[in-house]
Structures are given as structure tokens and as C-alpha cells.
Design a protein around this motif. Structure first.
Motif, short mmCIF file in Angstrom:
data_model
loop_
_atom_site.label_atom_id
_atom_site.label_comp_id
_atom_site.label_asym_id
_atom_site.label_seq_id
_atom_site.Cartn_x
_atom_site.Cartn_y
_atom_site.Cartn_z
N HIS A 1 0.87 -1.20 0.00
CA HIS A 1 0.00 0.00 0.00
C HIS A 1 0.90 1.24 0.00
N HIS B 1 1.55 5.32 -1.95
CA HIS B 1 1.17 6.42 -2.85
C HIS B 1 2.48 7.12 -3.20
N LYS C 1 -0.29 3.46 -5.94
CA LYS C 1 -1.63 3.94 -6.29
C LYS C 1 -1.57 5.23 -7.08
N HIS D 1 -9.48 2.03 1.26
CA HIS D 1 -9.10 2.80 2.45
C HIS D 1 -10.36 2.86 3.31
N HIS E 1 -6.04 0.48 6.70
CA HIS E 1 -6.10 1.45 7.82
C HIS E 1 -6.82 0.80 9.00
N ASP F 1 2.27 2.89 3.53
CA ASP F 1 1.32 3.94 3.13
C ASP F 1 2.07 5.18 2.65
FE FE Z 1 -3.19 5.14 1.69
#
Ligand code: FE
Ligand code: NIG
Length: 417
Positions: free
Chosen positions: A80, A82, A149, A249, A272, A324
Motif C-alpha cells: 500500500h 502512494h 496507487k 481505504h 487502515h 502507506d
Molecule cells: Fe493510503
């Protein structure tokens, strides 16, 4: 005794192996599915031998490495991130420390939308250059598979650009990259008060980008400051019609029931999940949806609500751990730090934390049949560490003892001892 000599591309001897595999007793409580005084043979990108040196017998290889008792683990998986984005949000870090909270900043057009502006303004080359150090720093920690992502473009060109950069990073460095479409991340300002129109557009762009082979999975942000369950369902229906897996999410700041929703779509993961309810846990258990823990985001937001780890254990939910990596809630590129925080903040055992970045992370990406464990026939994705025991990976803070990383049998990194 073997009669035929085994011939490998790479043979690693004199090693200890945290296989994380049921084939070596992981499920039956052999800690880490460990093999001591073992050897690992790689052929044609796959694991062709794993066992003790005694079981190996006579063998040869193009490259033989004496690991001097170092530990092998499956290459880590960051399921996960970004990590492709433009700009910098340290100003918001300062604002938060001056008393404003994350949701307040988002409502005033900061947060995700400020990164959207910076990302839209960056050319594809600029975006690549900005993302490269983040990508490399994960590689240097033995990460062989990275999920990246979109979600800071929020229009067709912007989302495409992000996914193209993600693909190129993987191709250029021989790292396996999974590209996730996250257009339902925030409502862009040009669609203010027209959320349903935006969701329709996002569904159309998904079809386009899927046709361009840029999407491996579909994600959304289900939260009061983002999208509700109906809007997420609409996107997930399109994903389903295209045969794409979904993840979400969910329950980061409140209980919206998103984790239950993604489970009902047979989703890969709910991520999360600090505010996860037992109802949703039951649905996740039924559909074998992975719970992805993101302790660095918990830490950065100074969240106090802990994810319900004990209840997830009780229902047999597989838990993954990820960085994350993003400019707002988790400006971190350390998966090892996330493992440490999963133990210290959430109470995972070091073995659960390693499962969270290997076998369970592979399932959060739908890669459980080829990655995340060391077993015969799996992709030869392995990391070699100069550590005394696997718990050191979670225990040590700010130390990186990686000695080598192989992905599909190719040495992405190898520091000869
Ligand atoms: Fe995230
Ligand atoms: O995973 N929660 C939504 N998305 C990110 C934060 C993105 C941002 O703040 O830029 C997360 O926490």
C-alpha cells in the motif's frame, strides 16, 4: 542420497531461512517456518530447491554464495503506497503541530488536493525523478514488490501519468510493481458539489486506463471527507465488470462500514481499519479479505484509536503491514520502520509483522500463489540479511542489514561480503 547433480543459476548455501511457508511448518507454529543451516537454489527465476544443506546433496550453480549464516526471507512486499506524487506537505506538518487537524486542513483545500495540484503540474519526467528516491529507498530495504496507487491526478491525464510512472519504475529496476487506480481519493475542486458526476467520470476513466493495461486493482477512500459506500459501490461494480480486484481505504477516521463493503465484493484488502467494527471483521473473515495495517499513518496523525488486533486474530483475519508512503499521513519510505511500529504501537509479534510484509502482503495484492513465501516453485524473490534472528527486522530501529535482494531470480542488489 541424490544421484543426479542439481544445477542452479544461483545457489545460496550456509544460510538460515525464514520461509514463512506452510510447506515448512509456518501454519503449524514452526516459528517463521524456519530452516537452519539451509540452502536455496534458484533456476529460471523460480525457487528450485529449499531445504537443509544435508538434503541438498551434490549441487552446482553459475553463482554460489556462502551466506555465512545470514538469514534469507521472502523479499519484502509493500502492499500500500502512494509514492508517486509531486510537491511537499511539510507546511501541513507544521500546521498540524500548530493545532489544526488533518480533516480541517483537507476541508480548506489542503491535504490531498494540494498534492493533486503539484502532481498535475509535474511532467511525467519530473514525477519520475521525484518518485525515484522513494522507490529506491524501499528497494534498499529488501522490498521486491511494491504496490503504487494513483489518486493525485483526479483527471484522466493525471491518473494515467501516475500509473505510467509506477510502471516505468518497476520496469527500470526489475521490481514487481502493482498499479492501483485510486481516482476516488478526493473530490477535485472543479467537481465541487458535483460528486456524483465525478464518480461517473472516474468509472469511465477506469475503463480507459484498464484498456491501456495500466490498472491491476481498484481502490477508493471511503470516509466522510471523501466518498460514501454508494459511490464506492458504483466504482467497484465497474471494477468487477472488468475483472479487476478491489481494495479500500476503510475506517481510517470513522466507521463507515467500508471494510464490510469491500469484503462483500470479495475484495483483496481493507486498509487502515483503526475504526473497524466486529460486524465488518466477520464479513472480512467470510471473504478472506486481508486487513492492512498502516502504523506510520496512525503515528503521523497522532491517532489514538487502535485497530482491533485481538478481534482480528480471533477471527483469523490475515494482517498485512505497509508504509502507506504518501506526503500527508505517512511521509515514510521505511517498511522496516512500519514493522517496528506495528509491533510497538499495535502489539503485533515480530513474526506477525514479517508475515505482514511477506505472505499476507502477497495476498493483499492477489499474489499469494507466486510471492511472499520461500517454497518450491514460487518466484525467486528473496532478501538476504546480516541479522542474528528474524525478529531483528522488527526490533532494530533505523538499521538496515540488507545484504542482497533477488527478484524473479535476478540480483537487484547484492553487496558481496
Ligand atoms: Fe493510503
Ligand atoms: O492513506 N487516507 C487517504 N489517503 C492517504 C493520505 C493521502 C494524503 O494525505 O495525501 C492515506 O492516509
Amino acid at each position: 542420497m541424490r544421484v543426479n547433480m542439481m544445477q542452479f543459476d544461483v545457489l545460496i548455501t550456509n544460510t538460515n531461512i525464514a520461509t514463512m511457508s506452510d510447506a515448512f511448518g509456518y501454519a503449524k507454529k514452526t516459528p517463521y517456518g524456519a530452516i537452519h543451516d539451509g540452502a536455496l537454489g534458484i533456476k529460471d527465476g523460480k525457487i528450485a530447491f529449499v531445504g537443509t544443506e544435508d538434503e541438498l546433496g551434490v549441487a552446482d550453480a553459475h553463482k554460489i554464495i556462502d551466506a555465512k549464516q545470514s538469514w534469507l526471507t521472502p523479499a519484502l512486499i509493500d502492499c500500500h503506497t502512494h509514492l508517486v506524487y509531486g510537491g511537499n506537505r511539510s507546511d501541513e506538518f507544521e500546521m498540524r503541530l500548530n493545532g489544526m487537524d488533518y480533516q480541517e486542513i483537507a476541508k480548506q483545500g489542503g491535504g490531498i488536493l494540494s498534492t493533486v495540484q503539484a502532481t498535475r503540474q509535474s511532467s511525467i519526467d519530473e514525477l519520475y525523478k521525484l518518485s525515484l528516491p522513494r522507490f529506491k529507498s524501499l528497494m534498499k530495504e529488501g522490498v521486491g514488490t511494491i504496490e503504487i496507487k494513483s489518486g493525485y491526478g483526479l483527471n484522466l491525464d493525471g491518473e494515467r501519468k501516475m500509473l505510467q510512472v509506477a510502471k516505468k519504475l518497476g520496469d527500470d529496476f526489475g521490481i514487481s510493481v502493482k498499479k492501483t487506480y485510486l481516482a476516488l481519493h478526493a473530490l477535485p475542486s472543479e467537481y465541487m458539489a458535483k460528486a456524483d458526476e465525478y464518480v461517473n467520470q472516474a468509472c469511465n476513466w477506469l475503463k480507459v486506463l484498464h484498456d491501456e493495461n495500466l490498472v491491476d486493482a481498484v481502490d477508493a477512500f471511503c470516509e466522510s471527507i471523501a466518498f460514501d459506500k454508494n459511490q464506492v459501490s458504483q466504482l467497484f461494480d465497474v471494477a468487477k465488470s472488468l475483472g479487476l480486484p478491489v481494495k479500500l481505504h476503510a475506517e481510517q477516521m470513522s466507521d463507515m462500514g467500508g471494510a464490510g463493503l469491500v469484503a462483500e465484493f470479495n475484495g483483496l484488502s481493507a486498509d487502515h481499519i483503526e475504526y473497524l467494527s466486529t460486524d465488518s471483521i466477520i464479513k472480512m473473515a467470510k471473504h478472506d479479505t486481508v486487513g492492512v495495517l498502516l502504523p506510520t499513518a496512525f503515528y503521523t496523525l497522532k491517532e489514538t484509536k487502535l485497530p482491533p488486533i485481538d478481534t482480528m486474530r480471533q477471527y483469523g483475519i490475515k494482517m498485512a503491514v505497509s508504509t502507506d508512503c504518501n506526503p500527508g499521513t505517512s511521509p515514510s519510505t521505511s517498511l522496516l520502520l512500519a514493522m517496528n511500529m506495528a509491533c510497538t504501537l499495535f502489539g503485533l509479534t515480530p513474526e506477525e509483522a514479517l508475515a505482514g510484509t511477506t505472505i499476507h502482503a502477497s495476498k493483499a495484492l492477489g499474489l499469494q500463489n507466486s510471492k511472499g513465501q520461500i517454497a518450491l516453485g514460487m518466484d525467486a524473490d528473496v532478501a538476504l540479511w546480516d541479522i542474528d534472528r528474524p525478529a531483528d527486522l522488527s526490533y532494530l530501529i533505523g538499521q538496515n542489514h540488507l545484504q542482497g535482494l533477488w527478484v524473479a531470480g535476478k540480483a537487484v542488489m547484492y553487496f558481496a561480503q
